[in-house]
Enzyme design. Structure first.
Site, PDB file in Angstrom:
ATOM      1  CG  ASN A 141     -26.769 -17.213 -19.040  1.00 48.36           C
ATOM      2  OD1 ASN A 141     -27.269 -16.637 -18.086  1.00 48.36           O
ATOM      3  ND2 ASN A 141     -26.601 -18.512 -19.069  1.00 48.36           N
ATOM      4  CD  GLU A 142     -25.703 -13.986 -27.795  1.00 43.62           C
ATOM      5  OE1 GLU A 142     -26.458 -14.905 -28.137  1.00 43.62           O
ATOM      6  OE2 GLU A 142     -24.805 -13.521 -28.515  1.00 43.62           O
ATOM      7  NE  ARG A 143     -31.760 -12.342 -27.418  1.00 38.99           N
ATOM      8  CZ  ARG A 143     -32.167 -13.510 -27.922  1.00 38.99           C
ATOM      9  NH1 ARG A 143     -32.894 -14.331 -27.199  1.00 38.99           N
ATOM     10  NH2 ARG A 143     -31.859 -13.841 -29.144  1.00 38.99           N
TER      11      ARG A 143
END
Lengths: 373, 409
Positions: B245-247
């Site tokens: 999710n961070e990317r």
């Protein structure tokens, strides 16, 4: 939102890939490279004419297939990927397009069916030696129905039957239609950086010619023509960039050094990642330009220049780093890397230099009042 | 090809716009604010509450957690529309984007009921405690220990680069439970109350002078075993849920870009001519525009795939690596265009605005090239996941964590 080619267009792409993989493998391109007397691959040309590719952008009333520009973009990308040695770009993106844009009804009726049927190959004769052509530097003249002066390099000039010639007429510059097989025309092949895209010197001495488009509007028409052709050239370049990246990828995977695949070294991985980045930026910019071309959008000048500049960069990057990835064998005549490298350079100046397109791009940007923040 | 919304998308966009225009001010009409961070947080919590009351707080979440089960395309449309308004959303990005999904997937029913509504309504702000001084790109090398003590775990160690830790209420944390097994196998994941005894938070001042991140120290911090997410030793698997999710969340590096540089080049002069007429300036503008347009057009391709219910290709993986480097180059060149005057921030008016933008971007860009995956890690990801190249040799593979050479860095 639909920013993709349609299923039908993708079927056309598959058909094109099948044809080119079978009929124009790199060995066939190499055969043209190796033989200075062969300007292009006549079998491939015949094959693509039979498939109707020379008539894709020509309406049915003029003997064409009447598809459209998105279809033409698909074909350009696949032709670029395969490096096929044909005069397609000169004949279709330049000559056919000039007739479609500026031709009179009679001119269209006379020439488009023959261009569609591949009976006639067309080209654009603009450059007169080194340097960026400008109205003040053009020497080729039109007077009383005939042309005189030298044009070089003319892409596919040795094999073309028909040329759109940009020439001076009194104070103005105009485009003229002339048959290269008639009296008053002499031509000779000239060695070029990519022998699979032949170049010629074409000399006119009283060759019969007729005006194409409006008298004195040569430079404006050239602008229009270049904005359209740039999109198609960019698709060829994008296809070539992807192919060079794929060649480097395959080689790196199979080549071992220090006991491991060189594709596991970060120096190579990052190089290939950078090639992917350049190629993806170009590819996405080509999509947008395809949309602008196919819808005659006011964004076309900016979209075309953006696609062209990024595709020039991507193909150059991918073709030179493909050689580097191959190491010593990469710069041999025997290996195929050179063909991408040569084609990338030829296409980068064929339609005007990178700097000229950067200049156009920024001009379009300056004119783009709607530039989003 | 066309850029039109489908009828359903158009209807959704109209609904989003109706809510936004009734409750917020367009960025274009907003006046600049002068507020403290605490005031900003209060405003952000109020906006989040208002959205939650109207089912706009986290539209991609399932209905039971306050969402509306929105499609990826609807989520994009909401993001586009909300981005046009002067509203504070930043404090909730990590919580809703990364902590929420992992809580929904791994927390007990009881904890979900207790924590999720408060997260969605903006009562609690969440942070992510992952990176450590010795575990950045190689996150699984982390050393913060957790040891079982009855029904609790005791945490000791240090985390770093924790955005907003100083105003956060809850956090997600990955720790080492077993140093005698290879690094990926000995990790355990928790969520915890950031007000727990034994937590010390120290801000990190960045090159830009701002302090957006913190160091977080843990001294015998107790976490109940019921707040463990996933099995003991499964912490890496749980972490991957949030890293994916961070990317997606980091995205484009904002700041000085081509339109600002074009504007500046029209106002600066080089030898008595507007800088915009200089070929070297034009060459650079063209190159950066190609990158900027290339990223936008790549985003269109991804959106087009989502709009048609297809899985997007891997093209979007280039976004941060291209935009962060461009931010650095554009801001660097903007300062150069100001010549000797480029060194100063500027006195007032346009001069000061230019200085703030170009200096700020120049000083912020190095961080953008590192946060959320360094340029180098992102190139590895493109090489491995997109191009299918093999992983680099890993000398710590299969070796117990406590036998791996750690160096002095």
């Amino acid at each position: 939102m639909n920013f993709e080619f349609s299923d039908e267009q993708n079927l056309l792409r598959e058909q094109a890939q099948r044809f080119l993989v079978e009929q124009s493998p790199l060995s066939a391109v190499r055969a043209v490279l190796d033989d200075p007397d062969t300007p292009f691959d006549a079998d491939v040309w015949r094959g693509l004419v039979e498939l109707g590719w020379t008539g894709v952008s020509i309406p049915e009333q003029y003997g064409g297939v009447g598809l459209g520009y998105l279809e033409l973009c698909v074909l350009a990308e696949e032709l670029g990927r395969s490096l096929a040695a044909t005069p397609y770009a000169s004949s279709v993106y330049l000559a056919t397009e000039a007739l479609l844009q500026f031709g009179s009804e009679a001119q269209k009726e006379s020439w488009l069916p023959r261009l569609a049927a591949g009976e006639v190959v067309g080209t654009l004769a603009l450059a007169e030696g080194r340097g960026r052509p400008r109205p003040e530097t053009l020497q080729c003249r039109y007077a009383q129905g005939s042309l005189s002066g030298d044009k070089l390099p003319v892409p596919d000039g040795e094999v073309a039957d028909l040329a759109i010639v940009v020439a001076v007429d009194g104070p103005g510059v105009s485009m003229y239609l002339t048959e290269l097989t008639g009296a008053g025309v002499s031509r000779s092949a000239i060695p070029g950086i990519d022998p699979t895209r032949s170049q010629a010197q074409v000399s006119f001495s009283g060759a019969a010619a007729e005006l194409l488009g409006k008298d004195g509007s040569g430079m404006t028409q050239l602008e229009t023509l270049f904005n359209r052709a740039a999109v198609l050239y960019a698709f060829e370049q994008s296809g070539g960039a992807q192919a060079a990246l794929e060649m480097a990828r395959k080689y790196a995977m199979g080549r071992y050094a220090f006991g491991r695949s060189i594709a596991s070294f970060q120096a190579i991985k990052h190089k290939l990642a950078d090639m992917y980045i350049a190629s993806t930026l170009a590819h996405s910019n080509c999509y947008y330009a395809a949309w602008a071309l196919s819808t005659d959008a006011p964004e076309l000048p900016l979209a075309a220049a953006t696609a062209r500049v990024s595709a020039i960069r991507a193909f150059h990057e991918c073709s030179k780093e493909n050689i580097q990835t191959h190491g010593g064998m990469g710069f041999t005549w025997e290996f195929d890397c050179q063909m991408y490298y040569r084609r990338a350079k030829a296409l980068s100046v064929n339609l005007g230099s990178p700097a000229s397109w950067e200049d156009r791009l920024v001009t379009a940007l300056e004119n783009d009042a709607a530039l989003e923040a | 090809m066309n850029f039109d919304d489908t009828p359903q998308e158009a209807e959704f966009r109209a609904e989003a716009r109706a809510f936004l225009s009734a409750n917020a001010t367009l960025k274009a009409d907003a006046s600049p604010r002068d507020e403290t961070e605490a005031e900003y947080i209060i405003r952000a919590k109020a906006w989040q509450k208002l959205k939650a009351d109207n089912s706009w707080a986290c539209i991609n979440y399932p209905k039971e957690f306050g969402g509306r089960g929105a499609t990826p395309m609807e989520t994009i449309i909401w993001g586009q529309e909300e981005a046009n308004y002067d509203v504070p959303v930043q404090p909730f990005a990590i919580g809703l984007g990364m902590c929420g999904p992992v809580m929904m997937m791994y927390a007990s029913e009881e904890h979900k009921q207790a924590r999720m509504p408060r997260m969605v309504e903006g009562v609690d702000i969440w942070c992510q405690l992952f990176s450590e001084p010795g575990a950045g790109s190689d996150l699984a090398n982390l050393r913060t220990r957790c040891e079982r003590d009855g029904d609790d775990w005791i945490i000791n160690g240090q985390k770093i680069w924790t955005s907003g830790a100083h105003y956060c209420d809850w956090g997600i944390l990955v720790t080492r439970s077993d140093p005698t097994v290879p690094k990926h196998k000995g990790l355990t994941f928790f969520f915890l109350d950031m007000k727990s005894p034994g937590i010390e938070i120290r801000p990190i001042r960045q090159i830009s002078g701002d302090a957006n991140f913190n160091e977080v120290y843990f001294s015998d911090v107790r976490i109940p075993d019921s707040q463990r997410l996933g099995e003991v030793g499964d912490g890496w698997k749980v972490s991957l849920t949030t890293l994916m999710n961070e990317r997606l969340a980091v995205g484009t590096a904002a700041g000085a870009d081509v339109p600002h540089l074009l504007d500046l080049a029209r106002r600066m002069d080089i030898d008595g001519e507007p800088a915009i007429n200089n070929p070297a300036v034009r060459e650079k503008l063209a190159r950066w525009h190609c990158e900027r347009a290339g990223l936008r057009n790549t985003r269109y391709r991804v959106m087009s795939a989502l709009s048609q219910g297809k899985t997007p290709g891997p093209e979007n993986s280039i976004t941060k690596v291209v935009s962060a480097a461009k931010l650095q180059d554009v801001s660097c060149f903007g300062i150069d265009l100001m010549d000797m005057g480029g060194v100063m921030l500027g006195r007032d008016g346009q001069e000061l605005l230019d200085g703030k933008l170009f200096h700020g971007s120049f000083l912020g860009a190095p961080g953008m090239r590192i946060a959320g995956g360094t340029d180098e890690i992102l190139r590895n990801i493109i090489a491995e996941r997109v191009l299918g190249l093999p992983q680099d040799v890993r000398v710590d593979k299969g070796i117990p964590f406590n036998e791996v050479e750690q160096g002095s860095g």
